[in-house]
Design a protein around this motif. Structure first.
Motif, PDB file in Angstrom:
ATOM      1  N   GLY A   1       0.801  -1.220   0.000  1.00  0.00           N
ATOM      2  CA  GLY A   1       0.000   0.000   0.000  1.00  0.00           C
ATOM      3  C   GLY A   1       0.831   1.265   0.000  1.00  0.00           C
ATOM      4  N   ASP A   2       2.076   1.163  -0.448  1.00  0.00           N
ATOM      5  CA  ASP A   2       3.034   2.268  -0.385  1.00  0.00           C
ATOM      6  C   ASP A   2       2.924   3.138  -1.640  1.00  0.00           C
ATOM      7  N   VAL A   3       2.309   4.310  -1.485  1.00  0.00           N
ATOM      8  CA  VAL A   3       2.157   5.223  -2.620  1.00  0.00           C
ATOM      9  C   VAL A   3       3.512   5.678  -3.131  1.00  0.00           C
ATOM     10  N   GLY A   4       4.467   5.854  -2.220  1.00  0.00           N
ATOM     11  CA  GLY A   4       5.800   6.271  -2.630  1.00  0.00           C
ATOM     12  C   GLY A   4       6.455   5.286  -3.572  1.00  0.00           C
ATOM     13  N   TYR A   5       6.217   3.993  -3.337  1.00  0.00           N
ATOM     14  CA  TYR A   5       6.809   2.964  -4.194  1.00  0.00           C
ATOM     15  C   TYR A   5       6.035   2.801  -5.497  1.00  0.00           C
ATOM     16  N   TRP A   6       4.697   2.759  -5.404  1.00  0.00           N
ATOM     17  CA  TRP A   6       3.876   2.416  -6.565  1.00  0.00           C
ATOM     18  C   TRP A   6       3.368   3.621  -7.352  1.00  0.00           C
ATOM     19  N   GLY A   7       3.546   4.836  -6.807  1.00  0.00           N
ATOM     20  CA  GLY A   7       2.968   6.015  -7.452  1.00  0.00           C
ATOM     21  C   GLY A   7       3.384   6.198  -8.893  1.00  0.00           C
ATOM     22  N   ALA A   8       4.656   5.978  -9.192  1.00  0.00           N
ATOM     23  CA  ALA A   8       5.135   6.176 -10.567  1.00  0.00           C
ATOM     24  C   ALA A   8       4.494   5.182 -11.528  1.00  0.00           C
ATOM     25  N   TYR A   9       4.247   3.967 -11.070  1.00  0.00           N
ATOM     26  CA  TYR A   9       3.610   2.957 -11.912  1.00  0.00           C
ATOM     27  C   TYR A   9       2.142   3.316 -12.173  1.00  0.00           C
ATOM     28  N   VAL A  10       1.477   3.813 -11.119  1.00  0.00           N
ATOM     29  CA  VAL A  10       0.086   4.228 -11.266  1.00  0.00           C
ATOM     30  C   VAL A  10      -0.016   5.381 -12.257  1.00  0.00           C
ATOM     31  N   ARG A  11       0.866   6.347 -12.134  1.00  0.00           N
ATOM     32  CA  ARG A  11       0.815   7.506 -13.031  1.00  0.00           C
ATOM     33  C   ARG A  11       1.157   7.111 -14.470  1.00  0.00           C
ATOM     34  N   THR A  12       2.010   6.137 -14.635  1.00  0.00           N
ATOM     35  CA  THR A  12       2.316   5.644 -15.985  1.00  0.00           C
ATOM     36  C   THR A  12       1.077   5.025 -16.622  1.00  0.00           C
ATOM     37  N   ALA A  13       0.341   4.221 -15.844  1.00  0.00           N
ATOM     38  CA  ALA A  13      -0.899   3.632 -16.363  1.00  0.00           C
ATOM     39  C   ALA A  13      -1.904   4.720 -16.719  1.00  0.00           C
ATOM     40  N   LEU A  14      -2.018   5.731 -15.875  1.00  0.00           N
ATOM     41  CA  LEU A  14      -2.951   6.826 -16.142  1.00  0.00           C
ATOM     42  C   LEU A  14      -2.540   7.595 -17.397  1.00  0.00           C
ATOM     43  N   ASP A  15      -1.256   7.895 -17.528  1.00  0.00           N
ATOM     44  CA  ASP A  15      -0.775   8.658 -18.683  1.00  0.00           C
ATOM     45  C   ASP A  15      -1.092   7.941 -19.989  1.00  0.00           C
ATOM     46  N   ARG A  16      -0.999   6.622 -19.985  1.00  0.00           N
ATOM     47  CA  ARG A  16      -1.232   5.870 -21.219  1.00  0.00           C
ATOM     48  C   ARG A  16      -2.692   5.903 -21.649  1.00  0.00           C
ATOM     49  N   SER A  17      -3.561   6.301 -20.738  1.00  0.00           N
ATOM     50  CA  SER A  17      -4.981   6.436 -21.074  1.00  0.00           C
ATOM     51  C   SER A  17      -5.414   7.893 -21.058  1.00  0.00           C
ATOM     52  N   ASP A  18      -4.430   8.802 -21.135  1.00  0.00           N
ATOM     53  CA  ASP A  18      -4.699  10.244 -21.135  1.00  0.00           C
ATOM     54  C   ASP A  18      -5.490  10.668 -19.908  1.00  0.00           C
ATOM     55  N   LEU A  19      -5.159  10.066 -18.779  1.00  0.00           N
ATOM     56  CA  LEU A  19      -5.770  10.415 -17.508  1.00  0.00           C
ATOM     57  C   LEU A  19      -4.702  11.010 -16.610  1.00  0.00           C
ATOM     58  N   SER A  20      -5.146  11.757 -15.627  1.00  0.00           N
ATOM     59  CA  SER A  20      -4.205  12.349 -14.679  1.00  0.00           C
ATOM     60  C   SER A  20      -4.856  12.397 -13.311  1.00  0.00           C
ATOM     61  N   ALA A  21      -4.045  12.583 -12.308  1.00  0.00           N
ATOM     62  CA  ALA A  21      -4.549  12.697 -10.940  1.00  0.00           C
ATOM     63  C   ALA A  21      -3.593  13.562 -10.152  1.00  0.00           C
ATOM     64  N   THR A  22      -4.141  14.479  -9.388  1.00  0.00           N
ATOM     65  CA  THR A  22      -3.302  15.330  -8.557  1.00  0.00           C
ATOM     66  C   THR A  22      -2.789  14.577  -7.342  1.00  0.00           C
ATOM     67  N   GLU A  23      -3.500  13.508  -6.965  1.00  0.00           N
ATOM     68  CA  GLU A  23      -3.108  12.761  -5.776  1.00  0.00           C
ATOM     69  C   GLU A  23      -3.402  11.275  -5.990  1.00  0.00           C
ATOM     70  N   VAL A  24      -2.488  10.443  -5.557  1.00  0.00           N
ATOM     71  CA  VAL A  24      -2.672   9.000  -5.561  1.00  0.00           C
ATOM     72  C   VAL A  24      -2.799   8.550  -4.115  1.00  0.00           C
ATOM     73  N   GLU A  25      -3.868   7.787  -3.824  1.00  0.00           N
ATOM     74  CA  GLU A  25      -4.130   7.363  -2.456  1.00  0.00           C
ATOM     75  C   GLU A  25      -4.226   5.845  -2.395  1.00  0.00           C
ATOM     76  N   ALA A  26      -3.899   5.306  -1.234  1.00  0.00           N
ATOM     77  CA  ALA A  26      -4.032   3.867  -1.011  1.00  0.00           C
ATOM     78  C   ALA A  26      -5.283   3.607  -0.199  1.00  0.00           C
ATOM     79  N   PRO A  27      -6.222   2.780  -0.713  1.00  0.00           N
ATOM     80  CA  PRO A  27      -7.366   2.371   0.116  1.00  0.00           C
ATOM     81  C   PRO A  27      -6.915   1.254   1.052  1.00  0.00           C
ATOM     82  N   PHE A  28      -7.770   0.293   1.348  1.00  0.00           N
ATOM     83  CA  PHE A  28      -7.346  -0.868   2.130  1.00  0.00           C
ATOM     84  C   PHE A  28      -6.338  -1.688   1.325  1.00  0.00           C
ATOM     85  N   VAL A  29      -5.473  -2.392   2.017  1.00  0.00           N
ATOM     86  CA  VAL A  29      -4.459  -3.217   1.366  1.00  0.00           C
ATOM     87  C   VAL A  29      -5.056  -4.579   1.042  1.00  0.00           C
ATOM     88  N   GLY A  30      -4.991  -4.968  -0.236  1.00  0.00           N
ATOM     89  CA  GLY A  30      -5.511  -6.252  -0.664  1.00  0.00           C
ATOM     90  C   GLY A  30      -4.403  -7.161  -1.149  1.00  0.00           C
TER      91      GLY A  30
END
Length: 301
Positions: free
Chosen positions: A18-47
């Protein structure tokens, strides 16, 4: 910048799930590839898989471990199926893709889904809307069980294996030995029916709002199973053992509660892949239960 490939080695994977610091860049890469963006990446419950909130969407990354290939394919198939089913409130599919194109290594597939702006029932069990949510969940389960099973999901039938392995699995979950010994005979006449089940309707996956049921998430465990399999997570997790919303759900689903209902419902518990025994120990004193028929009556009679 080239992203390093994430590691699923333990304990690193579990420590950073659930570490945004570790996974944030991967999440933003996925978003960029779909022309999406987010000002903040948050972790919900850990699954099981890295899953993050990003504005109005959820990004879920699938590692190779924990049967990630099958889970990704199943959740994608269910998202495509449920797109045409407005009576089943599931997050809509926004995009899917892969972080890496190297065929020689795990590609890290991902799904981007609509975000539910509501709360899991775990955080709202005393809310006035829970009875309405329970009734709506019952209706949804009926609709789901009537849908055609996607070919990819229909191709695997886990129940024979789950039933065969039930004694040792249940022993590990804490079922007393004298009850474990009765399991094979008790499951001998388990239902041969197969319907499409969510299979994991837990308190983290059923979402509610002020009006009732808001949505159901995490369809990666969907399987062909008998209908009784579906009841386990609702009875002992989503509703935390409370028989009142469970009964409301059954009534709304049109579930016939004849003389064999307790036995069939307990068969669902015994074949269930995940641990329901720990929750059951909060409701009954298992060492004092002589037979599985007695346990069925205590839980579902």
């Amino acid at each position: 910048m080239t992203l390093p490939r994430p590691t699923t080695d333990q304990p690193h994977y579990g420590q950073h799930l659930g570490d945004v610091g570790y996974w944030g860049a991967y999440v933003r890469t996925a978003l960029d590839r779909s022309d999406l963006s987010a000002t903040e990446v948050e972790a919900p419950f850990v699954g099981t898989f890295p899953t993050f909130l990003a504005g109005d969407v959820v990004v879920k990354l699938f590692g190779e471990t924990f049967d990630g290939a099958a889970c990704f394919a199943t959740e994608l198939a269910m998202a495509e199926l449920l797109t045409g089913e407005p009576g089943i409130p599931a997050p809509g599919l926004v995009a899917s893709g892969r972080l890496f194109d190297d065929d020689d290594h795990w590609s890290w597939p991902y799904l981007i889904m609509e975000r539910l702006h509501s709360v899991p029932i775990r955080d709202a069990r005393s809310a006035p809307s829970v009875p309405a949510a329970a009734a709506e969940l019952g209706a949804v389960i009926t609709r789901l069980h009537r849908l055609p099973i996607p070919a990819l999901i229909a191709a695997r039938d886990p129940l024979p294996g789950l039933r065969a392995a039930a004694p040792e699995r249940l022993r590990g979950f804490g079922l007393p030995d004298h009850l474990v010994e009765q399991v094979p005979e008790f499951l001998a006449d388990a239902s041969a029916e197969r319907v499409l089940v969510h299979a994991d309707l837990t308190a983290d996956h059923v979402f509610v709002d002020d009006h009732g049921l808001a949505g159901i998430i995490d369809w990666a465990d969907a399987i062909p199973a008998d209908p009784w399999y579906e009841l386990v997570a609702t009875r002992f997790d989503a509703f935390a053992g409370d028989p009142r919303p469970f009964s409301i759900m059954l009534d709304a689903a049109g579930w016939t509660r004849g003389p064999d209902f307790p036995r069939r419902a307990l068969q669902g518990v015994l074949e269930f892949q995940f641990n329901a025994i720990t929750a059951i120990t909060e409701l009954v004193e298992l060492p004092r239960i002589a037979t599985l028929d007695d346990l069925a009556d205590a839980l579902f009679g």
